[in-house]
Design a protein around this motif. Structure first.
Motif, PDB file in Angstrom:
ATOM      1  N   ALA A   1       0.836  -1.203   0.000  1.00 55.04           N
ATOM      2  CA  ALA A   1       0.000   0.000   0.000  1.00 55.04           C
ATOM      3  C   ALA A   1       0.870   1.252   0.000  1.00 55.04           C
ATOM      4  CB  ALA A   1      -0.927  -0.016   1.211  1.00 55.04           C
ATOM      5  N   GLU A   2       1.922   1.256   0.817  1.00 56.58           N
ATOM      6  CA  GLU A   2       2.840   2.396   0.801  1.00 56.58           C
ATOM      7  C   GLU A   2       3.503   2.531  -0.570  1.00 56.58           C
ATOM      8  OE1 GLU A   2       5.647   2.798   3.917  1.00 56.58           O
ATOM      9  OE2 GLU A   2       4.110   3.158   5.427  1.00 56.58           O
ATOM     10  N   ALA A   3       3.863   1.395  -1.163  1.00 56.59           N
ATOM     11  CA  ALA A   3       4.481   1.431  -2.491  1.00 56.59           C
ATOM     12  C   ALA A   3       3.547   2.076  -3.510  1.00 56.59           C
ATOM     13  CB  ALA A   3       4.855   0.015  -2.930  1.00 56.59           C
ATOM     14  N   SER A   4       2.248   1.841  -3.352  1.00 55.89           N
ATOM     15  CA  SER A   4       1.282   2.442  -4.272  1.00 55.89           C
ATOM     16  C   SER A   4       1.265   3.961  -4.124  1.00 55.89           C
ATOM     17  CB  SER A   4      -0.112   1.867  -4.011  1.00 55.89           C
ATOM     18  OG  SER A   4      -1.060   2.412  -4.917  1.00 55.89           O
ATOM     19  N   GLY A   5       1.300   4.449  -2.885  1.00 53.47           N
ATOM     20  CA  GLY A   5       1.350   5.888  -2.679  1.00 53.47           C
ATOM     21  C   GLY A   5       2.597   6.511  -3.273  1.00 53.47           C
ATOM     22  N   ILE A   6       3.728   5.811  -3.138  1.00 56.00           N
ATOM     23  CA  ILE A   6       4.989   6.291  -3.709  1.00 56.00           C
ATOM     24  C   ILE A   6       4.888   6.353  -5.232  1.00 56.00           C
ATOM     25  CG2 ILE A   6       7.418   5.683  -4.067  1.00 56.00           C
ATOM     26  CD1 ILE A   6       7.294   4.405  -1.226  1.00 56.00           C
ATOM     27  N   ALA A   7       4.398   5.269  -5.845  1.00 51.35           N
ATOM     28  CA  ALA A   7       4.320   5.207  -7.309  1.00 51.35           C
ATOM     29  C   ALA A   7       3.411   6.293  -7.857  1.00 51.35           C
ATOM     30  CB  ALA A   7       3.838   3.822  -7.742  1.00 51.35           C
ATOM     31  N   GLN A   8       2.301   6.558  -7.167  1.00 48.92           N
ATOM     32  CA  GLN A   8       1.383   7.593  -7.646  1.00 48.92           C
ATOM     33  C   GLN A   8       2.016   8.978  -7.567  1.00 48.92           C
ATOM     34  OE1 GLN A   8      -2.550   7.263  -5.814  1.00 48.92           O
ATOM     35  NE2 GLN A   8      -2.162   5.074  -5.632  1.00 48.92           N
ATOM     36  N   TRP A   9       2.696   9.269  -6.459  1.00 44.02           N
ATOM     37  CA  TRP A   9       3.347  10.572  -6.346  1.00 44.02           C
ATOM     38  C   TRP A   9       4.386  10.740  -7.447  1.00 44.02           C
ATOM     39  CZ3 TRP A   9       8.255  12.470  -5.953  1.00 44.02           C
ATOM     40  CH2 TRP A   9       8.397  13.809  -5.588  1.00 44.02           C
ATOM     41  N   CYS A  10       5.153   9.702  -7.690  1.00 44.04           N
ATOM     42  CA  CYS A  10       6.207   9.778  -8.705  1.00 44.04           C
ATOM     43  C   CYS A  10       5.625   9.995 -10.095  1.00 44.04           C
ATOM     44  CB  CYS A  10       7.061   8.507  -8.674  1.00 44.04           C
ATOM     45  SG  CYS A  10       8.058   8.330  -7.181  1.00 44.04           S
ATOM     46  N   LEU A  11       4.534   9.303 -10.405  1.00 45.43           N
ATOM     47  CA  LEU A  11       3.888   9.477 -11.709  1.00 45.43           C
ATOM     48  C   LEU A  11       3.357  10.899 -11.866  1.00 45.43           C
ATOM     49  CD1 LEU A  11       2.627   8.469 -14.373  1.00 45.43           C
ATOM     50  CD2 LEU A  11       0.675   7.647 -13.035  1.00 45.43           C
ATOM     51  N   THR A  12       2.622  11.372 -10.869  1.00 44.59           N
ATOM     52  CA  THR A  12       2.055  12.717 -10.945  1.00 44.59           C
ATOM     53  C   THR A  12       3.142  13.779 -11.069  1.00 44.59           C
ATOM     54  OG1 THR A  12       0.154  12.017  -9.625  1.00 44.59           O
ATOM     55  CG2 THR A  12       0.587  14.381  -9.759  1.00 44.59           C
ATOM     56  N   THR A  13       4.193  13.630 -10.283  1.00 45.65           N
ATOM     57  CA  THR A  13       5.282  14.603 -10.292  1.00 45.65           C
ATOM     58  C   THR A  13       5.978  14.634 -11.648  1.00 45.65           C
ATOM     59  OG1 THR A  13       5.627  14.318  -7.917  1.00 45.65           O
ATOM     60  CG2 THR A  13       7.465  15.245  -9.179  1.00 45.65           C
ATOM     61  N   ALA A  14       6.244  13.458 -12.208  1.00 44.73           N
ATOM     62  CA  ALA A  14       6.914  13.379 -13.505  1.00 44.73           C
ATOM     63  C   ALA A  14       6.053  13.983 -14.605  1.00 44.73           C
ATOM     64  CB  ALA A  14       7.253  11.933 -13.833  1.00 44.73           C
ATOM     65  N   VAL A  15       4.763  13.657 -14.603  1.00 49.73           N
ATOM     66  CA  VAL A  15       3.863  14.140 -15.656  1.00 49.73           C
ATOM     67  C   VAL A  15       3.712  15.659 -15.584  1.00 49.73           C
ATOM     68  CG1 VAL A  15       1.467  14.130 -16.443  1.00 49.73           C
ATOM     69  CG2 VAL A  15       2.634  11.973 -15.951  1.00 49.73           C
ATOM     70  N   GLU A  16       3.504  16.191 -14.393  1.00 47.73           N
ATOM     71  CA  GLU A  16       3.333  17.641 -14.259  1.00 47.73           C
ATOM     72  C   GLU A  16       4.596  18.380 -14.698  1.00 47.73           C
ATOM     73  OE1 GLU A  16       0.454  19.168 -13.653  1.00 47.73           O
ATOM     74  OE2 GLU A  16      -0.321  17.120 -13.766  1.00 47.73           O
TER      75      GLU A  16
ATOM     76  N   LEU B   1      -2.884  10.861 -19.393  1.00 49.70           N
ATOM     77  CA  LEU B   1      -1.985  11.679 -18.576  1.00 49.70           C
ATOM     78  C   LEU B   1      -1.989  13.148 -18.979  1.00 49.70           C
ATOM     79  CD1 LEU B   1       1.059   9.238 -18.332  1.00 49.70           C
ATOM     80  CD2 LEU B   1      -0.813   9.559 -16.701  1.00 49.70           C
ATOM     81  N   GLY B   2      -2.540  13.456 -20.154  1.00 52.14           N
ATOM     82  CA  GLY B   2      -2.658  14.856 -20.566  1.00 52.14           C
ATOM     83  C   GLY B   2      -1.378  15.484 -21.070  1.00 52.14           C
ATOM     84  N   LEU B   3      -0.427  14.648 -21.532  1.00 52.50           N
ATOM     85  CA  LEU B   3       0.804  15.217 -22.084  1.00 52.50           C
ATOM     86  C   LEU B   3       0.526  15.821 -23.459  1.00 52.50           C
ATOM     87  CD1 LEU B   3       3.427  12.508 -21.040  1.00 52.50           C
ATOM     88  CD2 LEU B   3       3.100  14.787 -20.077  1.00 52.50           C
ATOM     89  N   PRO B   4       1.283  16.843 -23.828  1.00 52.15           N
ATOM     90  CA  PRO B   4       0.994  17.545 -25.092  1.00 52.15           C
ATOM     91  C   PRO B   4       1.364  16.699 -26.306  1.00 52.15           C
ATOM     92  CG  PRO B   4       2.969  18.436 -24.079  1.00 52.15           C
ATOM     93  CD  PRO B   4       2.375  17.489 -23.088  1.00 52.15           C
TER      94      PRO B   4
ATOM     95  N   HIS C   1       6.521   7.746 -23.663  1.00 49.64           N
ATOM     96  CA  HIS C   1       6.596   6.313 -23.398  1.00 49.64           C
ATOM     97  C   HIS C   1       7.026   6.037 -21.967  1.00 49.64           C
ATOM     98  CE1 HIS C   1       6.821   4.699 -27.807  1.00 49.64           C
ATOM     99  NE2 HIS C   1       5.828   5.551 -27.609  1.00 49.64           N
ATOM    100  N   LEU C   2       7.976   6.813 -21.467  1.00 53.10           N
ATOM    101  CA  LEU C   2       8.436   6.610 -20.099  1.00 53.10           C
ATOM    102  C   LEU C   2       7.302   6.881 -19.113  1.00 53.10           C
ATOM    103  CD1 LEU C   2      10.845   5.852 -18.368  1.00 53.10           C
ATOM    104  CD2 LEU C   2      11.578   8.246 -18.410  1.00 53.10           C
ATOM    105  N   CYS C   3       6.552   7.956 -19.342  1.00 53.35           N
ATOM    106  CA  CYS C   3       5.430   8.267 -18.453  1.00 53.35           C
ATOM    107  C   CYS C   3       4.313   7.240 -18.583  1.00 53.35           C
ATOM    108  CB  CYS C   3       4.897   9.672 -18.741  1.00 53.35           C
ATOM    109  SG  CYS C   3       6.022  10.995 -18.226  1.00 53.35           S
ATOM    110  N   ALA C   4       4.055   6.753 -19.801  1.00 55.87           N
ATOM    111  CA  ALA C   4       3.040   5.720 -19.985  1.00 55.87           C
ATOM    112  C   ALA C   4       3.438   4.438 -19.264  1.00 55.87           C
ATOM    113  CB  ALA C   4       2.813   5.452 -21.472  1.00 55.87           C
ATOM    114  N   GLN C   5       4.718   4.104 -19.299  1.00 57.86           N
ATOM    115  CA  GLN C   5       5.183   2.927 -18.574  1.00 57.86           C
ATOM    116  C   GLN C   5       5.071   3.133 -17.069  1.00 57.86           C
ATOM    117  OE1 GLN C   5       8.893   2.916 -20.981  1.00 57.86           O
ATOM    118  NE2 GLN C   5       8.601   0.716 -21.140  1.00 57.86           N
ATOM    119  N   MET C   6       5.277   4.374 -16.612  1.00 60.01           N
ATOM    120  CA  MET C   6       5.055   4.665 -15.194  1.00 60.01           C
ATOM    121  C   MET C   6       3.582   4.493 -14.836  1.00 60.01           C
ATOM    122  SD  MET C   6       7.452   8.025 -14.560  1.00 60.01           S
ATOM    123  CE  MET C   6       7.052   8.112 -12.804  1.00 60.01           C
TER     124      MET C   6
ATOM    125  N   GLY D   1     -11.675   3.604 -16.696  1.00 61.58           N
ATOM    126  CA  GLY D   1     -10.576   4.530 -16.434  1.00 61.58           C
ATOM    127  C   GLY D   1      -9.286   4.012 -17.009  1.00 61.58           C
ATOM    128  N   ALA D   2      -8.193   4.436 -16.406  1.00 56.25           N
ATOM    129  CA  ALA D   2      -6.871   4.097 -16.924  1.00 56.25           C
ATOM    130  C   ALA D   2      -6.621   2.597 -16.924  1.00 56.25           C
ATOM    131  CB  ALA D   2      -5.799   4.807 -16.105  1.00 56.25           C
TER     132      ALA D   2
END
Length: 707
Positions: free
Chosen positions: A211-226, A703-706, A246-251, A635-636
């Motif tokens: 569960a903690e790993a899921s929180g970490i992965a989500q923060w990392c994905l959001t941070t990278a995408v933004e 993810l809303g990337l341009p 591709h890197l963000c999609a794999q995340m 969803g995703a």
């Protein structure tokens, strides 16, 4: 998508994220760098007040929730990197409450608890020994430690830290403090936790660590995408570069897989021991490595700023690495999972309907019984007559069934031993006709397709228009009473057997390429159609080239508006279909499991990873179904499931051939089948849009990337 699916869990997650963020825990962790004695008392007072550590304990002990509730809470806190001994305390509170020691839960929640994961102490009249790593032990008031008696039996104890020599250590994870603990006390000084085992402690710790790993992965994905949306290089946002997409999609794939396995491990705590063990090992094989990989990829997207100490990304990487170090690598869990699979354990996830099925089940059961009473050759017609073949389609061809009724129908058909026939391409053609066609088209094509009287093929792809379908060149020219189609289609399965085809052709070359396409129904017996088999690398001729030379299609066989075919091609009712989860791992994975008995740890790990990925794909489907039951659209997870399912089938079929070794060179019938599957699956990452294009789509649309 976070672990929680229900509205209650999503509200809990959002509330705890906001609360945890407001505590400023990351700043406190930074300020305590190198301070081994840091206990993060300010944060822990808030944790105690909110009752986060005790959520999964019984209600009289201050809890009242489930382990899934605790997982949702720990995921939210990890997303904000809340410092302090939350993981150890949650594990200890759960087991203390479950063992009838509810009076100690409040003590655990008040002062925190460190845990040792292995029974390394000795116990007789005295409890003694050294625990090299007590996770969350630094600064915690209580310790959950395991010991072995003279006969080797396991016993577990809660011990006040003041009765031990606790030596906190400031390790690489700035948000947590481990400790070396030396114990030498009268055994009566500690409180024994009855019935507890090291296996149970590890399993619970693994579940909540996922569960903690899921929180970490989500923060990392959001941070990278933004960051990718705003950081510019070479005059454009880096998120517009395909490599970053591709890197963000794999995340995204990683984050969804981690969330799914963490959710299932926590949900499975209510099932029997084998089911929970299987689900926890899937999480261990997926989530811990996944969080590390997500943090590494986040730093890669951030570039130089991500490599600085000032950015928070490295703190998430440190937490992820610490969790993996504590609970073993993904390979270790995969090997354990492989052993469970060899022993016949499979994950069986039941979707709870909470009584919503009571109204429809009697009617469905009666209809299914009527179908079952018919002779086998007549059952297809009976399924059509009762609208059970495609119940999600609108009446009169289906029942317009919602998610609950669809699941009930699936369950009742399975219980009666009835398998629906595969309607193949009709499953794509007919929904489009239902939604966009005329009454005459529906009357002419829908029911015969269901009864198997009409076989369909799809004339979409062309030599120059595969993933870029809008670039198709087949032209449709207006003639008296209809259209004449000229062009070449390719990769068409069932073309030789098909009675009818759905076909896209360009009706207006003078507008944007997406806007000048129309959707036709083509009689495959028409003059001017030439079907030529294509022999694939398997040696088979599954696909065909289809040449159209002035093929006449009357106006009444245009579906929807002329020039409006592109929208129709992307429209289907398939997203209204939900299904039960399967316990079968898939042909190649099951075959790999059958081959791995007695193999090395390395081979067991490889097969275990295949078992884990197959299970993840099934879990993504279950979570999509649960979202539908909750009234939310796909969803995703549905897009991720497509990408991961392709990888699963390709990798698993290749693994089987590798496990065969020199036997792969023989002419054994089973070996030939294995080789054929490994060759056939190469098409999966090409057909229906290549994996690379689908990752672009996921990056842009989810993810809303341009562009």
């Amino acid at each position: 998508m976070p672990i929680g699916i229900t509205d209650e869990h999503q509200a809990l997650s959002e509330s705890l994220r906001d609360w945890a963020k407001g505590l400023g825990g990351i700043a406190l962790a930074r300020a305590a760098e190198g301070d081994a004695s840091a206990a993060f008392e300010e944060v822990w007072r808030g944790v105690e007040e909110y009752g986060v550590a005790a959520i999964a304990a019984p209600e009289p002990a201050g809890g009242g929730g489930t382990l899934l509730d605790a997982a949702v809470a720990l995921e939210a806190c990890a997303h904000e990197l809340l410092p302090g001994p939350l993981l150890g305390s949650a594990v200890a509170a759960y087991h203390a409450g479950a063992s009838g020691l509810g009076d100690l839960v409040e003590t655990i929640a008040a002062g925190g608890c460190g845990i040792g994961l292995d029974p390394v102490l000795e116990v007789g009249d005295r409890l003694r020994g050294t625990v090299r790593v007590a996770y969350d032990g630094g600064g915690a008031a209580q310790l959950l430690l395991g010991a072995r008696g003279a006969e080797g039996e396991e016993r577990w104890f809660l011990l006040a830290a003041e009765h031990a020599d606790v030596r906190p250590q400031a390790g690489p994870d700035l948000t947590r403090r481990v400790a070396e603990v030396q114990v030498d006390v009268d055994a009566g000084t500690a409180v024994e936790v009855p019935g507890l085992s090291g296996t149970a402690v590890r399993r619970t710790a693994l579940t909540l660590a996922a569960a903690e790993a899921s929180g970490i992965a989500q923060w990392c994905l959001t941070t990278a995408v933004e960051y990718a949306k705003v950081r510019e290089q070479f005059g454009a946002p880096i998120g517009s570069f395909q490599a970053i997409k591709h890197l963000c999609a794999q995340m995204l794939e990683t984050a969804e897989a981690v969330a799914a396995t963490a959710w299932d491990a926590a949900s499975a705590a209510a099932d029997d021991s084998d089911q929970w063990s299987f689900a926890a090992e899937v999480a261990g094989a997926t989530a811990l490595d996944g969080a590390v990989r997500a943090a590494q990829d986040c730093i890669q997207v951030l570039g130089g700023i991500g490599f600085t100490f000032e950015h928070d990304a490295h703190l998430y990487l440190r937490r992820a690495v610490a969790l993996r170090s504590l609970l073993d690598s993904g390979d270790a869990h995969a090997a354990a999972l492989s052993r469970l699979a060899v022993d016949g354990v499979r994950r069986s996830v039941r979707v709870g309907l909470d009584g919503k099925d009571e109204e429809v089940r009697p009617r469905v059961r009666e209809a299914v019984a009527a179908v079952a009473a018919r002779p086998e050759p007549e059952r297809r017609d009976a399924l059509v007559d009762t609208a059970l073949l495609a119940p999600h389609w609108p009446a009169p061809y289906g029942l317009g069934a919602g998610p609950v009724e669809q699941l009930v129908i699936d369950e009742e058909l399975a219980a009666a031993g009835i398998t629906r026939p595969d309607i193949k391409i009709a499953g794509w053609a007919v929904p489009t006709i239902l939604k966009h066609g005329t009454d005459a088209q529906r009357e002419r094509f829908v029911e015969p397709s269901l009864r198997g009287e009409i076989v369909w093929c799809q004339l979409f792809s062309e030599p120059g228009a595969g993933s870029d379908l809008a670039s198709l060149a087949t032209r449709a020219e207006r003639v008296d009473g209809g259209w004449r189609l000229t062009g070449q289609k390719v990769w068409t399965s069932l073309a030789a057997e098909a009675d009818w085809a759905i076909c896209l052709a360009r009706t207006n070359p003078d507008v944007a390429k997406h806007k000048g396409i129309s959707y036709f129904l083509v009689d495959m017996r028409s003059e001017g159609i030439d079907v030529r088999p294509l022999r694939e690398l398997t040696g088979d001729a599954l696909f065909n080239e289809v040449f159209l030379d002035g093929v006449f299609v009357p106006d009444e066989l245009v579906v929807g508006e002329v020039d409006g075919g592109w929208r129709l091609a992307r429209t289907t009712l398939a997203n209204e279909r939900v299904a039960m989860a399967s316990t079968n791992l898939g042909g190649s994975v099951e075959r790999a499991v059958s081959l791995v008995g007695g193999r090395s740890e390395a081979d067991l790990a490889r097969v275990g990873h295949a078992v884990a990925l197959s299970t993840v794909c099934s879990l993504l489907g279950v979570r999509s179904t649960l979202k539908a039951l909750a009234g939310r659209g796909p969803g995703a997870e549905s897009s991720v499931a497509k990408l991961l399912t392709v990888r699963n089938r390709q990798d698993a079929s290749e693994l089987v051939v590798d496990l065969l070794g020199a036997l792969a060179l023989t002419d054994d019938p089973q070996v030939r089948e294995d080789l054929h599957e490994s060759q056939l699956t190469r098409c999966l990452s090409i057909a229906g849009g290549t994996t690379q294009v689908l990752r672009n789509v996921a990056a842009e649309r989810i993810l809303g990337l341009p562009r």
